[in-house]
Design a protein around this motif. Structure first.
Motif, PDB file in Angstrom:
ATOM      1  N   ALA A  28       0.921  -1.335  -0.021  1.00  0.00           N
ATOM      2  CA  ALA A  28      -0.018   0.067   0.042  1.00  0.00           C
ATOM      3  C   ALA A  28       0.861   1.179  -0.150  1.00  0.00           C
ATOM      4  CB  ALA A  28      -0.989  -0.067   1.262  1.00  0.00           C
ATOM      5  N   ILE A  29       0.666   2.266  -0.732  1.00  0.00           N
ATOM      6  CA  ILE A  29       1.214   3.277  -0.983  1.00  0.00           C
ATOM      7  C   ILE A  29       0.628   4.713  -0.839  1.00  0.00           C
ATOM      8  CG2 ILE A  29       2.850   4.939  -2.412  1.00  0.00           C
ATOM      9  CD1 ILE A  29       4.034   2.239  -3.744  1.00  0.00           C
ATOM     10  N   LEU A  35      -2.631   5.501  -3.082  1.00  0.00           N
ATOM     11  CA  LEU A  35      -2.702   5.261  -4.590  1.00  0.00           C
ATOM     12  C   LEU A  35      -3.424   3.800  -4.541  1.00  0.00           C
ATOM     13  CD1 LEU A  35       0.972   5.592  -5.499  1.00  0.00           C
ATOM     14  CD2 LEU A  35      -0.766   7.156  -5.669  1.00  0.00           C
ATOM     15  N   THR A  36      -4.265   3.836  -5.903  1.00  0.00           N
ATOM     16  CA  THR A  36      -5.120   2.546  -5.969  1.00  0.00           C
ATOM     17  C   THR A  36      -4.838   2.242  -7.526  1.00  0.00           C
ATOM     18  OG1 THR A  36      -6.893   3.596  -6.888  1.00  0.00           O
ATOM     19  CG2 THR A  36      -6.642   3.150  -4.609  1.00  0.00           C
ATOM     20  N   ALA A  41     -10.523   7.674  -4.199  1.00  0.00           N
ATOM     21  CA  ALA A  41     -10.617   7.834  -5.548  1.00  0.00           C
ATOM     22  C   ALA A  41     -12.141   7.159  -5.888  1.00  0.00           C
ATOM     23  CB  ALA A  41      -9.578   6.932  -6.269  1.00  0.00           C
ATOM     24  N   ASN A  42     -12.486   7.508  -6.910  1.00  0.00           N
ATOM     25  CA  ASN A  42     -13.934   7.073  -7.451  1.00  0.00           C
ATOM     26  C   ASN A  42     -13.537   5.623  -7.716  1.00  0.00           C
ATOM     27  OD1 ASN A  42     -15.617   9.209  -6.773  1.00  0.00           O
ATOM     28  ND2 ASN A  42     -15.022  10.084  -8.775  1.00  0.00           N
ATOM     29  N   LEU A  43     -14.302   4.763  -6.806  1.00  0.00           N
ATOM     30  CA  LEU A  43     -14.341   3.189  -7.303  1.00  0.00           C
ATOM     31  C   LEU A  43     -15.431   3.065  -8.514  1.00  0.00           C
ATOM     32  CD1 LEU A  43     -13.971   1.736  -3.540  1.00  0.00           C
ATOM     33  CD2 LEU A  43     -12.189   2.195  -5.404  1.00  0.00           C
ATOM     34  N   PRO A  44     -14.925   2.111  -9.240  1.00  0.00           N
ATOM     35  CA  PRO A  44     -15.916   1.851 -10.178  1.00  0.00           C
ATOM     36  C   PRO A  44     -17.268   1.102  -9.864  1.00  0.00           C
ATOM     37  CG  PRO A  44     -14.160   0.382 -10.482  1.00  0.00           C
ATOM     38  CD  PRO A  44     -13.675   1.059  -9.487  1.00  0.00           C
TER      39      PRO A  44
END
Lengths: 110, 266
Positions: free
Chosen positions: B171-172, B179-180, B252-255
């Protein structure tokens, strides 16, 4: 002297009423101002010479403003408005210089 | 017109321009100024002021609009930050509820869900790992390098991040942005943008991974390139091991419209 008093009266009036300039006059106002300065310098010179004439003053001012604005307008239509403004300003500035030089010669005798 | 009869166009032009209208008019004049003359003098004075005021007006209007826009951007950014914090909190509670809901489905399933959550950046994580800090080059810079060139670029950042993944990071987060698989590292203007949010230097890259993540990273090509960036452009970097690193959940917007495909096929 009279010319300068008139100019100062105008400036005071302008500050009092702070006139709004319509947008379409944007391009012509600077040219008109330079033409006005040219007329004023010419008037001062002629007053010192003692050959000032109302008619010449008014006609030369109005004539110069009309011709200068018309040139700038024509330049705008042809897509060379900025260059035309430059040309008009150069010629008028040259006249202001000549008048200032004449005044200088008369006043300082040099 | 002056009596000078020259063929030179420029000389003639100058002579014409400098002609004394009053002398040429040849009218007997004096020093007396009539009403019309007065009016024109006053008009010229008003024109002067009008032109002056107009020039004065132009700049403050632009500056004012700029300030308004800045304010609106700042207000929107604050709203976005708030919404993202709320989103992260909600995701945290969703994850907890999921754990409760899947309790009866066997340990395997719960573990799988957790692994997916960790990998997708759905939850925040704490663990050992490495911290990489990057700074724009400062004076004195290497010979022939301008300050613009001494800036950390998005590609430098991508290189370091890829190096960390390669070294085994799980995980960063860059400057606190997780970040994903759908988080882009890009440039917008002069700023590096991660997850559509601009970063302010210095850049801190937190990575959770094995105990020896820092040492592993030093063995990757990315680490070598980073050192070379320091030599060539004066970019300052530091890699250190840390025992406890916190990486927040992704915002972040996940799908949301994607469906899981069964058996790898539709």
């Amino acid at each position: 002297m009279i010319a300068i008093i008139g100019l100062i009266v105008g400036i005071v009036l302008g500050i009092l009423f702070s006139p709004e300039v319509p947008a379409w006059m944007d391009a012509y106002l600077p040219v008109a101002v330079i033409a006005g300065l040219d007329a004023v310098s010419g008037a001062i010179r002629s007053m010192i010479d003692g050959n000032f004439s109302d008619k010449v003053f008014v006609v030369s001012f109005l004539g110069n403003v009309v011709v200068a604005s018309a040139l700038v307008w024509l330049g705008d239509q042809l897509g060379v408005g900025a260059q035309m403004t430059t040309g008009v300003v150069v010629v008028l500035a040259m006249r202001i210089f000549a008048n200032a030089a004449a005044i200088r010669r008369k006043v300082f005798k040099a | 017109m002056t009596s000078k009869n020259t063929d030179n166009l420029l000389d003639r032009l100058i002579a014409d321009a400098q002609a004394d209208d009053y002398a040429l008019a040849g009218r007997p004049g004096g020093r007396h100024v009539g009403v019309l003359g007065w009016v024109v003098f006053v008009v010229i004075g008003v024109l002067l002021v009008a032109a002056f005021l107009q020039r004065q007006d132009v700049q403050p209007a632009a500056a004012q609009r700029r300030a308004e826009l800045t304010q609106r951007i700042e207000a929107s950014s604050a709203r976005v930050a708030q919404a993202q914090t709320t989103a992260a909190q909600l995701r945290g509670s969703v994850s907890q509820l999921q754990q409760l809901a899947t309790r009866g489905l066997g340990d395997d399933f719960a573990e799988q869900v957790q692994a997916v959550e960790a990998a997708s950046g759905f939850v925040g994580l704490v663990g050992p790992g490495a911290v990489v800090t990057l700074r724009d080059g400062a004076q004195p810079l290497p010979k022939g390098v301008t300050e613009d060139e001494a800036r950390v670029l998005d590609i430098d950042m991508q290189m370091v991040v890829n190096g960390l993944w390669q070294a085994g990071a799980s995980a960063i987060a860059i400057n606190g942005i997780r970040l994903t698989s759908v988080t882009a590292i890009r440039t917008a203007g002069e700023a590096i943008v991660v997850d559509f949010r601009p970063l302010v230097p210095p850049y801190t890259i937190d990575a959770i991974g094995p105990e020896d993540l820092a040492a592993e990273f030093e063995r990757t090509p990315a680490s070598e390139e980073l050192a070379q960036l320091g030599i060539d452009y004066g970019i300052q970097s530091k890699v250190s091991q840390a025992n406890e690193i916190t990486v927040p959940a992704s915002t972040a917007n996940l799908p949301t419209r994607a469906e899981v495909v069964k058996g790898g096929q539709r």
